[in-house]
Write a protein that holds these residues in place. Structure first.
Motif, PDB file in Angstrom:
ATOM      1  N   PRO A 122       0.824  -1.215   0.000  1.00 58.54           N
ATOM      2  CA  PRO A 122       0.000   0.000   0.000  1.00 58.54           C
ATOM      3  C   PRO A 122       0.856   1.261   0.000  1.00 58.54           C
ATOM      4  O   PRO A 122       1.848   1.358   0.720  1.00 58.54           O
ATOM      5  N   SER A 123       0.465   2.216  -0.826  1.00 58.94           N
ATOM      6  CA  SER A 123       1.173   3.494  -0.857  1.00 58.94           C
ATOM      7  C   SER A 123       0.582   4.496   0.120  1.00 58.94           C
ATOM      8  O   SER A 123       1.259   5.448   0.523  1.00 58.94           O
ATOM      9  N   GLY A 124      -0.698   4.294   0.473  1.00 54.56           N
ATOM     10  CA  GLY A 124      -1.386   5.258   1.323  1.00 54.56           C
ATOM     11  C   GLY A 124      -1.962   6.442   0.553  1.00 54.56           C
ATOM     12  O   GLY A 124      -2.518   7.360   1.161  1.00 54.56           O
ATOM     13  N   PHE A 125      -1.843   6.408  -0.790  1.00 53.92           N
ATOM     14  CA  PHE A 125      -2.318   7.525  -1.610  1.00 53.92           C
ATOM     15  C   PHE A 125      -3.272   7.023  -2.687  1.00 53.92           C
ATOM     16  O   PHE A 125      -3.229   5.848  -3.091  1.00 53.92           O
TER      17      PHE A 125
ATOM     18  N   GLY B 114     -10.661   8.430  -6.104  1.00 54.56           N
ATOM     19  CA  GLY B 114     -11.302   8.656  -4.817  1.00 54.56           C
ATOM     20  C   GLY B 114     -11.053   7.589  -3.779  1.00 54.56           C
ATOM     21  O   GLY B 114     -11.534   7.707  -2.649  1.00 54.56           O
ATOM     22  N   ARG B 115     -10.316   6.522  -4.117  1.00 55.93           N
ATOM     23  CA  ARG B 115      -9.989   5.462  -3.170  1.00 55.93           C
ATOM     24  C   ARG B 115      -8.481   5.330  -3.035  1.00 55.93           C
ATOM     25  O   ARG B 115      -7.732   5.672  -3.957  1.00 55.93           O
TER      26      ARG B 115
ATOM     27  N   ARG C   8      -4.304  -0.422  -8.057  1.00 51.79           N
ATOM     28  CA  ARG C   8      -3.567   0.617  -8.779  1.00 51.79           C
ATOM     29  C   ARG C   8      -3.003   1.697  -7.861  1.00 51.79           C
ATOM     30  O   ARG C   8      -2.265   2.569  -8.316  1.00 51.79           O
ATOM     31  N   ASP C   9      -3.357   1.651  -6.581  1.00 46.47           N
ATOM     32  CA  ASP C   9      -2.816   2.607  -5.622  1.00 46.47           C
ATOM     33  C   ASP C   9      -1.598   2.060  -4.891  1.00 46.47           C
ATOM     34  O   ASP C   9      -0.984   2.776  -4.098  1.00 46.47           O
ATOM     35  N   ALA C  10      -1.255   0.818  -5.154  1.00 52.46           N
ATOM     36  CA  ALA C  10      -0.107   0.207  -4.482  1.00 52.46           C
ATOM     37  C   ALA C  10       1.203   0.759  -5.063  1.00 52.46           C
ATOM     38  O   ALA C  10       1.227   1.363  -6.138  1.00 52.46           O
TER      39      ALA C  10
END
Length: 311
Positions: free
Chosen positions: A95-98, A104-105, A110-112
């Motif tokens: 997880p990147s946290g962003f 919006g999630r 794709r947020d990793a």
């Protein structure tokens, strides 16, 4: 395109790469399927690995677990298991946290740090008949994207550049011990595909910079000594398809590397069609005695590729 040849002669070493695409939808599922022995793709993979008959085999698209249990299970299914194996910890699924894709999630694949539905999805592993030298091996996978000279960063949420690494999966320099005592350095990576992105073209920019990293490394004081082999999934063709091919073209033209295995390594069908996306580039001082594309295993997409070398 060259076909699979007979096993290497005693004085040569066969080094191979295959994007095996053995990843699963959740953690532990690959190990479960290997232990149960009921998945067709795993039986096909075992047969393909045995047919390649490499002295050193790098697999990408293989789910990571810290104990290497899945790799041990795959290796144990071979008629002649490899005496040495390594699991390379990937950035996928961390997880990147962003909200990196701006939908919006913050908790989607794709947020990793690298695309992944869970930490370790689709990592890289190595099976080897040669001993590993951990003291001479270097993991470059924690390099922040912003710290690559000339990095082509896309627009990012505030603070994301402080955590976003360059490597989608990893950039590794893994040393193995040659029969004469020297070290052969395996420079491996599996880049983001230049697709599945918005107008910011984050994956296209990252894909280019992941190949450009090797140019930076070879020009730096941290460059590995010869002999070395650069191999992996660049996910970009130098002449066709999507993406920015500038960096892979520069690698193919670099006098420190040998491009001995041209030709398409996958056929995506549709508008993309056949592309060259997997590469093995031996260093200039290595004598190459053979090279080829193995047939695509049944149900798979990518050709295993190999070179025979006298380093």
């Amino acid at each position: 395109m060259l076909l699979l040849c007979p096993p290497a002669a005693a004085e040569a070493l066969r080094v191979a790469f295959w994007n095996s695409s053995l990843n699963r939808a959740g953690p532990g599922l690959l190990l479960r399927d290997l232990l149960q022995g009921k998945s067709d793709d795993l039986a096909v993979a075992v047969a393909a690995i045995e047919a390649i008959n490499a002295d050193v085999l790098v697999l990408s698209g293989f789910d990571y677990d810290a104990g290497g249990l899945a790799l041990n299970a795959l290796n144990g299914a071979l008629q002649q298991p490899y005496p040495h194996s390594a699991v390379l910890r990937p950035n996928t699924g961390i997880p990147s946290g962003f909200d990196l894709d701006g939908n919006g999630r913050r908790d989607e694949a794709r947020d990793a740090i690298g695309f992944g539905r869970f930490p370790g999805e689709g990592g890289m592993v190595i099976l080897s008949r040669l001993l590993f030298d951990a003291a001479q091996s270097v993991d470059h996978s924690t390099l922040l994207w912003r710290d690559l000279p000339g990095a082509d960063l896309p627009p990012l949420p505030e603070g994301a550049a402080e955590v976003l690494r360059l490597s989608t999966t990893g950039h590794h320099d893994t040393a193995v011990v040659l029969p004469d005592g020297r070290r052969l350095h395996l420079l491996t990576w599996h880049a983001a595909p230049p697709a599945f992105e918005g107008p910011e073209r984050r994956n296209t920019r990252r894909n280019h910079d992941e190949a450009a990293f090797w140019l930076h490394l070879l020009n730096s004081p941290q460059a590995p000594p010869e002999p070395f082999v650069l191999l992996g999934q660049a996910n970009v063709d130098p002449d066709k398809g999507n993406g920015n091919p500038a960096a892979i073209r520069a690698l193919l033209a670099d006098a420190r590397l040998q491009d001995v295995l041209a030709g398409d390594t996958v056929d995506y069908g549709g508008t993309l069609g056949p592309l060259r996306v997997s590469y093995i580039l031996p260093s200039a001082g290595i004598t190459v005695t053979g090279a080829g594309h193995a047939p695509v295993p049944e149900g798979a997409r990518h050709h295993p590729i190999w070179v025979e070398i006298a380093p």
